[in-house]
Design a protein around this motif. Sequence first.
Motif, PDB file in Angstrom:
ATOM      1  N   GLU A 309       0.841  -1.193   0.000  1.00 22.05           N
ATOM      2  CA  GLU A 309       0.000   0.000   0.000  1.00 22.05           C
ATOM      3  C   GLU A 309       0.876   1.243   0.000  1.00 22.05           C
ATOM      4  O   GLU A 309       1.907   1.302   0.660  1.00 22.05           O
ATOM      5  CB  GLU A 309      -0.920  -0.006   1.227  1.00 22.05           C
ATOM      6  CG  GLU A 309      -1.973   1.071   1.225  1.00 22.05           C
ATOM      7  CD  GLU A 309      -2.965   0.896   2.360  1.00 22.05           C
ATOM      8  OE1 GLU A 309      -3.767   1.822   2.608  1.00 22.05           O
ATOM      9  OE2 GLU A 309      -2.944  -0.182   2.998  1.00 22.05           O
ATOM     10  N   VAL A 310       0.460   2.245  -0.773  1.00 17.46           N
ATOM     11  CA  VAL A 310       1.191   3.514  -0.867  1.00 17.46           C
ATOM     12  C   VAL A 310       0.205   4.640  -0.580  1.00 17.46           C
ATOM     13  O   VAL A 310      -0.899   4.670  -1.140  1.00 17.46           O
ATOM     14  CB  VAL A 310       1.806   3.697  -2.268  1.00 17.46           C
ATOM     15  CG1 VAL A 310       2.488   5.050  -2.361  1.00 17.46           C
ATOM     16  CG2 VAL A 310       2.788   2.580  -2.557  1.00 17.46           C
ATOM     17  N   THR A 311       0.587   5.571   0.310  1.00 17.53           N
ATOM     18  CA  THR A 311      -0.257   6.722   0.637  1.00 17.53           C
ATOM     19  C   THR A 311       0.494   7.995   0.276  1.00 17.53           C
ATOM     20  O   THR A 311       1.653   8.188   0.690  1.00 17.53           O
ATOM     21  CB  THR A 311      -0.624   6.730   2.129  1.00 17.53           C
ATOM     22  OG1 THR A 311      -1.316   5.512   2.434  1.00 17.53           O
ATOM     23  CG2 THR A 311      -1.519   7.901   2.442  1.00 17.53           C
ATOM     24  N   ALA A 344     -10.738   2.985  -6.127  1.00 21.13           N
ATOM     25  CA  ALA A 344     -10.658   2.717  -4.697  1.00 21.13           C
ATOM     26  C   ALA A 344     -11.949   2.096  -4.179  1.00 21.13           C
ATOM     27  O   ALA A 344     -11.940   1.323  -3.223  1.00 21.13           O
ATOM     28  CB  ALA A 344     -10.353   4.016  -3.941  1.00 21.13           C
ATOM     29  N   GLY A 345     -13.066   2.409  -4.821  1.00 23.72           N
ATOM     30  CA  GLY A 345     -14.334   1.838  -4.396  1.00 23.72           C
ATOM     31  C   GLY A 345     -14.689   0.559  -5.127  1.00 23.72           C
ATOM     32  O   GLY A 345     -15.828   0.091  -5.053  1.00 23.72           O
ATOM     33  N   ARG A 399      -2.200  -2.937 -10.952  1.00 26.25           N
ATOM     34  CA  ARG A 399      -1.540  -4.206 -11.281  1.00 26.25           C
ATOM     35  C   ARG A 399      -0.795  -4.053 -12.597  1.00 26.25           C
ATOM     36  O   ARG A 399      -1.222  -3.321 -13.484  1.00 26.25           O
ATOM     37  CB  ARG A 399      -2.552  -5.347 -11.427  1.00 26.25           C
ATOM     38  CG  ARG A 399      -3.247  -5.757 -10.153  1.00 26.25           C
ATOM     39  CD  ARG A 399      -4.224  -6.898 -10.428  1.00 26.25           C
ATOM     40  NE  ARG A 399      -5.043  -7.226  -9.274  1.00 26.25           N
ATOM     41  CZ  ARG A 399      -4.716  -8.094  -8.342  1.00 26.25           C
ATOM     42  NH1 ARG A 399      -3.549  -8.727  -8.424  1.00 26.25           N
ATOM     43  NH2 ARG A 399      -5.515  -8.345  -7.325  1.00 26.25           N
ATOM     44  N   CYS A 400       0.297  -4.789 -12.702  1.00 24.63           N
ATOM     45  CA  CYS A 400       1.063  -4.822 -13.949  1.00 24.63           C
ATOM     46  C   CYS A 400       0.764  -6.147 -14.647  1.00 24.63           C
ATOM     47  O   CYS A 400       0.903  -7.217 -14.048  1.00 24.63           O
ATOM     48  CB  CYS A 400       2.555  -4.694 -13.656  1.00 24.63           C
ATOM     49  SG  CYS A 400       3.604  -4.863 -15.116  1.00 24.63           S
ATOM     50  N   ALA A 401       0.326  -6.090 -15.908  1.00 30.02           N
ATOM     51  CA  ALA A 401       0.029  -7.286 -16.705  1.00 30.02           C
ATOM     52  C   ALA A 401       1.041  -7.374 -17.846  1.00 30.02           C
ATOM     53  O   ALA A 401       1.215  -6.407 -18.603  1.00 30.02           O
ATOM     54  CB  ALA A 401      -1.390  -7.228 -17.258  1.00 30.02           C
ATOM     55  N   VAL A 402       1.713  -8.519 -17.961  1.00 29.38           N
ATOM     56  CA  VAL A 402       2.761  -8.716 -18.963  1.00 29.38           C
ATOM     57  C   VAL A 402       2.362  -9.877 -19.866  1.00 29.38           C
ATOM     58  O   VAL A 402       2.076 -10.978 -19.388  1.00 29.38           O
ATOM     59  CB  VAL A 402       4.127  -9.000 -18.307  1.00 29.38           C
ATOM     60  CG1 VAL A 402       5.186  -9.271 -19.378  1.00 29.38           C
ATOM     61  CG2 VAL A 402       4.538  -7.830 -17.427  1.00 29.38           C
ATOM     62  N   LEU A 427      -1.975  -0.911  -3.747  1.00 25.82           N
ATOM     63  CA  LEU A 427      -3.069  -0.008  -3.395  1.00 25.82           C
ATOM     64  C   LEU A 427      -2.503   1.393  -3.199  1.00 25.82           C
ATOM     65  O   LEU A 427      -1.667   1.633  -2.326  1.00 25.82           O
ATOM     66  CB  LEU A 427      -3.761  -0.488  -2.119  1.00 25.82           C
ATOM     67  CG  LEU A 427      -4.966   0.335  -1.669  1.00 25.82           C
ATOM     68  CD1 LEU A 427      -6.049   0.337  -2.741  1.00 25.82           C
ATOM     69  CD2 LEU A 427      -5.511  -0.194  -0.347  1.00 25.82           C
ATOM     70  N   VAL A 428      -2.975   2.333  -3.997  1.00 23.38           N
ATOM     71  CA  VAL A 428      -2.516   3.722  -3.939  1.00 23.38           C
ATOM     72  C   VAL A 428      -3.618   4.570  -3.306  1.00 23.38           C
ATOM     73  O   VAL A 428      -4.753   4.612  -3.805  1.00 23.38           O
ATOM     74  CB  VAL A 428      -2.170   4.245  -5.350  1.00 23.38           C
ATOM     75  CG1 VAL A 428      -1.799   5.715  -5.284  1.00 23.38           C
ATOM     76  CG2 VAL A 428      -1.034   3.425  -5.946  1.00 23.38           C
TER      77      VAL A 428
END
Length: 617
Positions: A309-311, A344-345, A399-402, A427-428
Motif C-alpha cells: 500500500e502507498v499513501t 478505490a471503491g 496491477r502490472c500485466a505482462v 493499493l494507492v
Amino acid sequence: MAPWRIAFICLQWVIHYALCREVTVPDGPLYRVAGFPLTLPCAVTGYEGSRTQDFEWFQYRSETGGHQIGVVSTQDPGFPYAPFQARVRSGEIRVERDSGDRARLVVQRLRSDDQGRFECYTPSTDTRYQGNYSASVVVKVIPDTLLISHPRTLSGQPMTEGSELQLTCKASALSQQHTHLAITFGVRGGAGAAMGPPGAQGHTLREIISLDRGLAVTAGRGGSYDKRYQAGEIGLEKRVGDSSGDLYVMKIGALAPEDSGSYFCEAAQWIRDPDGTWQRIAQRTMELGNLTVQPLADSLMVTSTPSGEVTLQVGSPLSLTCVVGGVGSWTRSSLLVQWMRRGAGGGVEVEVARLGPDGVVSWGDDSTRQGAASMEKEGEGKYILRRFAAYPSDAGLYRCAVSVYAGKLNPGPSDPATVTQRSEGVLVNVKTKDVSVAAVAEVPRGPLLRRGNTVAVLCNVSVTTTGPSQVEIQWLSKRQSPEGLGEKPMADDPGRVLALLTYDGLSRIYANGSELSVDRLAPDCYRLRIHAARVEDQGHYLCQVAVWGQDPNGAWYNTGATAESSTVRVYLYARVMDLLLIPLVIGVSSALFVGVVIIATVTCCFMRRLARQRSQK
C-alpha cells in the motif's frame, strides 16, 4: 499359304519368345562402402512351372582367378562356400523375397574382399531350356570416408521457452567417386513424442529439418516443424568449412516445450547408380545432447514495486515499477506491458497505459493525463509508470500485466500471446483535505412564468474546506411523471444534461432547441436561464456540484466531493393575449350565430306574409 496358317505360326512364334526365361539385376558397376549394407535385387520373368522360383548367388573374385564361389541359395542350406558359411549362418548374408519371382541378396556389413562380380542364377523349371538363366553385376567396395563431428554439444542446462537454439554439425566424405551428402537434424523423446498418431507411442524419433543430396531444405513432418519452417522460425544452412568438412547449422528461433528431447545430427552419403537411381551407401549419426525446454508459464515472474500500500499527499509524484523476469533471451521475445487500475471503491478494472512490443506508449482510461504522466522502459525487465502529480482520481488498486510473445519480435494484432501474467496489486491512496458540499436549486419568486418568458433556475452552493476551492456546476432536467399532474419527476429518468459551468469559469451548453445561458450571480449562487421558454421546457430541474481544490503546486484537481440538489418544478402559464383570444373567438361566434338566426326568422316571416297576400288575390 492360307492366312490362318500364317497367323497361327506367328502366334506360336510370339508365345515361344514371350516365354523365354530372363533374369535381370541392376546395371553395374555398383559402388558401395565397406562396413555398410549391400542390397542386390534379382528378378526372373518368362518362366514356366511354379510361381515361386529359387535363387542362387555366386561371386567371382579377381584374386581367385575368377573361380565361382557359392554365396547363398534359397533351396540349399549347404550351398555357401567356406568364405561365406559363417556369415550366412549368422544372417549377415541372406536372401529376402519381395515375391515368388523377385528376391534380394542382402549383405548386412560389406567387407573389402566382397568386391567382385555377383551372379544371380535361377534353376530351370521350364520344359525347354531357353532364355537367360542368370545375370551378374560388378560391385566395387570403396573405403569408408564418411566423417561427422560437432564443434559443441548441448550443455544439459534447461532453456526457457522462446529462446533461440543453434546446433552445428560438420560432415565430409572424401571419395574418388562423385557422391553427395545429406544432413538431417532430429530429436528423440521429449514432449513432442506424445503428439504422434494413436498406436505410435513407441515411435519417439522426429526429424526436425533436412538438407537433401540436392541441397533442398525440407522440414520434418512430425509435430509443428513444417508450419514453423514456413513461418521462418526454423532454418538450416550449409557453410563452407575447412578441409575436414563443411558446416551445417540448424536454428530454431523460438523453442517450444515440445522441442525437449535428445538431439542428433545424421549424415548420409549418396551415389548415383548407372541406371540413374540414387542409393544411400553410408550413414552416420552424431548425438548432440539432451535439451529441456522450460515453459514460460513456469518461469515467468512479474512483480511490482513498491508492494502493498502507498499513501500520498495530493500533488505528490507517483512512481510504480513493473519487474519482469524468467523470460530467457530478451532478444528473441517481445513483451506487451500494461498498467491496470481498479478504483478505490472497486468496480471495473481499466487500462491506464501500455507499452507495446513496438515500443509505442498508449493511454487508456484518461488520455487527457498524457502530459502529466509517462511510461517507459528503464532497463531489461523494468517498466516504470509515473504520475508527476497524484490526485484523488488516481487512487485505486494497480496491477502490472505482462504478455510475452515468445520468439516473435514483431507480433501482429491477431497473434496470441504465449503467456500472460499479472503482478500482485499495489493499493494507492491519495490524501485530500476534508471537503463537504451542499446544493439547493430554486426558481426565484416573481410574476407567474409564462410561455416566451426567460426562466431562471438558481443553484445555491455551500462548501466547507480549508484552502482555496472552486465548484463545477451541472444542470439537468427530468421528464414529468404523468401521475399527480406532473408534480413529480419520473423516477427512472436519469436526467438530461443541459449546461455546465466549469471550475475555471468556462460554460458549455448541451441542450438543443432552446436558448440557454449560465452565469455566476454571487460567490455561492449560480444561474441557468432559459430564454423564450416553450411548453417543452416545462419539467423538473436540478443541479449537481463537484468541488475542485488546489494542490501545493498551484494546480487544480477534482477533490471527489459532490452534491446533488433536489428538483424544482418549472410550469409555464398562458400569456395575456392568449387569454383574451378565447372570449373574442366566443363573442364573434355568438354574434354570428344570433345574426344568422334573426335573418333566418325575418326572412321566413316575410315569405309567409307574401304567400298569404298572393292567395287572397
